[in-house]
Design an enzyme around this catalytic site. Structure first.
Site, short mmCIF file in Angstrom:
data_model
loop_
_atom_site.label_atom_id
_atom_site.label_comp_id
_atom_site.label_asym_id
_atom_site.label_seq_id
_atom_site.Cartn_x
_atom_site.Cartn_y
_atom_site.Cartn_z
CG ASP A 135 -2.00 0.96 1.23
OD1 ASP A 135 -2.09 1.75 0.28
OD2 ASP A 135 -2.81 0.94 2.19
CD GLU B 235 -1.64 4.51 -7.99
OE1 GLU B 235 -1.13 5.53 -8.41
OE2 GLU B 235 -2.82 4.19 -8.23
N GLY C 197 -5.38 4.46 -7.58
CA GLY C 197 -5.67 4.89 -8.94
C GLY C 197 -5.19 6.28 -9.27
CG ASP D 89 -9.44 3.41 1.28
OD1 ASP D 89 -8.72 2.82 0.45
OD2 ASP D 89 -9.04 3.75 2.40
#
Length: 770
Positions: A179, A215, A217, A237
């Protein structure tokens, strides 16, 4: 491809190198070349989208009775007990909040309260259930939980990529979520560099580990991540509400070329049964993720799922679509008024079709075999939800859907004589707002007898109306016929694809029909600006939408101190689609980075790139990265372009307050000539009681009502809304015995194609003595 034997050989070679390194001098160590990075991610993993469960949405970073070893092992039990494993849900992913610093050798330590025996026993237990185990890390020094949830200590993989990859392999990890969240700017990391570093370390370990990067998008990873990862997030998210889900669906509409076996677009985990989501919304959420060939990771309390919800998740026919080995992500072929049609080809030649109603009321959604790109003449339509074959179709696919529902069909070429649906009709066309058109609709007769006395019945939707019913001529058995349907669109008709509720009716039966009308704005005319025109569609890289004549933060558009009164403010990555209708010639403007910053934070280094496309062809792209307070101007030939798209990207690095301004954006278009209003005008001089009079008659020969104005030397008269085929008549008294010849001025006006059209006439008349 990395074969297991090759990877083991690499592992042994590296171990021998470490042993040998202990005997060499420092100077010799400095002379050793670093290993070449992997040329591409060809690890033979994730041939179909991964499926499983992720801890974050259920547990976040909660300790105690929340995120613990026991909780994860219980999830593994529930996946098996609920039958989820049987259809392919296999990964149990620990998403953050397990770390407890590093030991003297730099090896990750584990939180002793949450995981008293470490991670490996948890992974072993998951494996004992026939499942696989996943874990989380970041390229920087802080995880999301460090940054936003108060979890300490700060633990990321920066500077420890090799030892972390080895540790994960030793623990029995089968899946790594890596992430971006969010590397310290002082590290000077780039996404491709950071993600590739961990890719290369995973390639060296003696374990198959699916590699997922996130990341959000921000930098369009679908354009660069295929050689790096097995899957990549395409959005921020997901939230447990319908607005978040439909927004994410919209963002996937043009990503289908980038997804396939071993490299998947990831629209984030399933929020199934969370938050405010209803049963219908859960059903559509799952359906669309399956159509998108998306990874299916539950982010919910599996033990709390109802039997009905479990039945949705374990619908084998739906999962088979998601897991289809061809790996083709669905394309959206229709979108209007909250109603969408998506399709994807399957490995056996079948077509999967989703009819999606995103609105809060019942609606009919339709499409046709032609629109779906079907190659055969007749298909059997199977309902994936009910596991039943419904009907044959040679033309239309249609369903009336309750609010938020999605119909999912699987179409197989051929005909089942035991099923209905042997008569079908479909057609499509385009109309401008406030305009009219005719749409050809083809009716197919698969009956063994002629089709006699049939008619096409069409309803109204989205401000579009059709002349209905339409009689269909007799059609021989196995034949077809085409009829034309008169269509009108109101001034506020929904822009986009509008599915009109329709059916073909004949003696002894009726079947759904597909009549889809694409509504566009009127083509712009004269000199105008893109910010003053209707927009077909927009996307924005952060919350909100692109702004008209304002920056993303609602300030005047400003680049390097210069204020621009006209333009479009956005947050990269963003798109703006505008309808030109082939009527424009030149677009002039510039793309720049706005002067505004994040509350005065000048440490961020915004940079952007961009392009302008017309009907899918590139008309302009920036020559070099556009940085803070910079711009690049352009003048573009847009002759013949129907649909124009502006795309602002993040310039190939991290999204650092990349506020992209399209400056001025002036457009030169042709002036559309107004049609001539037609009328028959007669002016007759008559004698009444020894005085002359003028008798004026105007017949409306147009298809629309007209207003009429008459101006003579003896007075004026006006008529409003004279219907098509009707007349206006007026007699003017001259009060004179002798009337000289002259002219009568006639003005006709009407509303046509959203504009007021005016025609003026001078009609002569002869003199007369009474």
């Amino acid at each position: 491809m990395f074969e297991r034997s090759t990877r083991r050989a690499g592992w042994r070679h590296r171990l021998l190198g470490i042993v040998a390194a202990a005997a060499v001098t420092v100077g010799s160590l400095l002379a050793i070349s670093p290993p070449a990075p992997a040329e591409a991610l060809d690890n033979g993993l994730a041939d179909t989208p991964p499926m499983g469960w992720n801890s974050w949405n259920q547990f976040y970073c909660n300790g105690g009775n929340g995120l613990t070893a026991a909780a994860l092992m219980n999830v593994a039990d529930e996946i098996v007990e609920k039958g989820l494993q049987e259809v392919g849900y296999e990964y149990v992913v620990l998403d953050d909040c397990f770390q407890n610093g590093r030991d003297a050798n730099g090896v990750l330590k584990v939180d002793p309260t949450r995981f008293p025996n470490g991670i490996k026993p948890v992974a072993d237990y998951v494996h004992s259930k026939g499942l696989k185990f996943g874990i989380y890390s970041v390229p920087g020094t802080k995880t999301c939980a460090n940054l936003y949830n108060g979890y300490t200590p700060n633990i990321g993989s920066y500077g420890h990529e090799q030892i972390d990859a080895e540790t994960f392999a030793a623990w029995g990890v089968d899946y790594l979520k890596y992430d971006w969240c969010y590397p310290d700017g002082s590290l000077n990391l780039t996404k491709q560099q950071a993600f590739s570093k961990m890719r290369d370390e995973l390639a060296k370990v003696d374990r198959d580990i699916v590699y997922a990067i996130s990341e959000y998008g921000d930098s369009a990873p679908w354009t660069w991540a295929e050689p790096i990862a097995n899957l990549w997030r395409t959005t921020g998210d997901i939230a447990p509400n319908w607005g978040s889900i439909t927004s994410i669906i919209d963002r996937q509409a043009e990503l289908h070329p980038y997804s396939g076996p071993g490299h998947w677009n990831d629209p984030d985990m399933l929020q199934f049964s969370n938050g405010s989501l209803t049963y219908a919304q859960n059903k559509s959420h799952l359906a669309m993720w399956s159509m998108l060939a998306a990874p299916l990771f539950l982010g919910t309390d599996i033990g709390a799922l109802s039997d009905a919800e479990v039945a949705l998740l374990t619908n084998k026919e739906l999962v088979d679509i998601d897991q289809d080995p061809l790996g083709e992500q669905a394309r959206r072929i229709s979108n209007g008024d909250g109603l969408q049609v998506w399709t994807r080809e399957l490995a056996d030649g079948d077509l999967a079709v989703a009819l999606l109603n995103t609105t809060g009321s019942s609606a009919t959604v339709s499409t046709s075999l032609g629109a779906l790109g079907a190659q055969d003449d007749v298909y059997v339509v199977r309902d994936v939800w009910s596991h039943s074959d419904l009907y044959n179709t040679a033309a239309a696919i249609s369903a009336t859907l309750p609010a938020y529902e999605t119909a999912v069909y699987r179409l197989s070429a051929g005909m089942d004589e035991h099923l209905p649906g042997v008569v079908g009709a479909s057609g499509s066309g385009r109309v401008e707002q406030s305009g009219s058109t005719t749409v050809p609709v083809t009716v197919h007769n698969l009956l063994e007898v002629p089709l006699v006395g049939s008619r096409l019945e069409i309803g109204t939707a989205g401000g579009v109306t059709a002349a209905s019913p339409v009689s269909v001529p007799e059609i021989a058995a196995g034949g077809s016929a085409t009829v034309t349907v008169d269509i009108e669109a109101g001034a506020t008709a929904t822009i986009g694809d509008v599915s009109l509720p329709a059916q073909i009716v004949w003696e002894g039966g009726s079947e759904p029909a597909s009549v889809v009308v694409k509504v566009t704005p009127s083509a712009p005319t004269g000199e105008t600006y893109l910010s003053d025109l209707p927009w077909l569609a927009t996307t924005n890289g952060w919350t909100g939408t692109p702004r008209r004549d304002l920056s993303q933060d609602d300030h005047p558009l400003t680049v390097d101190g210069t204020v621009y009164p006209k333009g479009i403010g956005s947050n990269a990555v963003s798109t703006v689609d505008v309808w030109l209708g082939g009527n424009c010639t030149v677009l002039s403007g510039a793309l720049g980075v706005d002067d505004e910053t994040n509350n005065g934070n000048t440490t961020l280094k915004p940079s952007i790139s961009g392009s302008v496309t017309g009907d899918g062809s590139t008309l302009w792209s920036n020559s070099s990265v556009i940085r803070y307070k910079q711009k690049e101007a352009f003048t573009i030939d847009v002759t013949g372009v129907d649909r124009l798209r502006l795309t602002a990207d993040i310039g190939g690095d991290t999204n650092a307050y990349d506020h992209a301004d399209w400056l001025t954006m002036s457009l030169s278009c042709a002036d559309i000539e107004d049609p001539e209003l037609s009328s028959a005008v007669s002016v007759e001089t008559r004698c009444v009681a020894g005085k002359g009079v003028l008798a004026v008659r105007i017949d409306n020969e147009n298809d629309v009502p007209v207003d009429i104005g008459i101006d003579t030397d003896y007075g004026t008269k006006s008529f409003a809304d004279i219907a098509s085929g009707k007349s206006g008549f007026q007699v003017f008294s001259t009060r004179q015995a002798t009337v000289s010849g002259g002219n009568v001025s006639i003005v006709l006006s009407a509303e046509m194609n959203g504009r007021t059209v005016t025609t003026e006439k001078e009609v002569p008349y002869s003199g007369k003595s009474c």
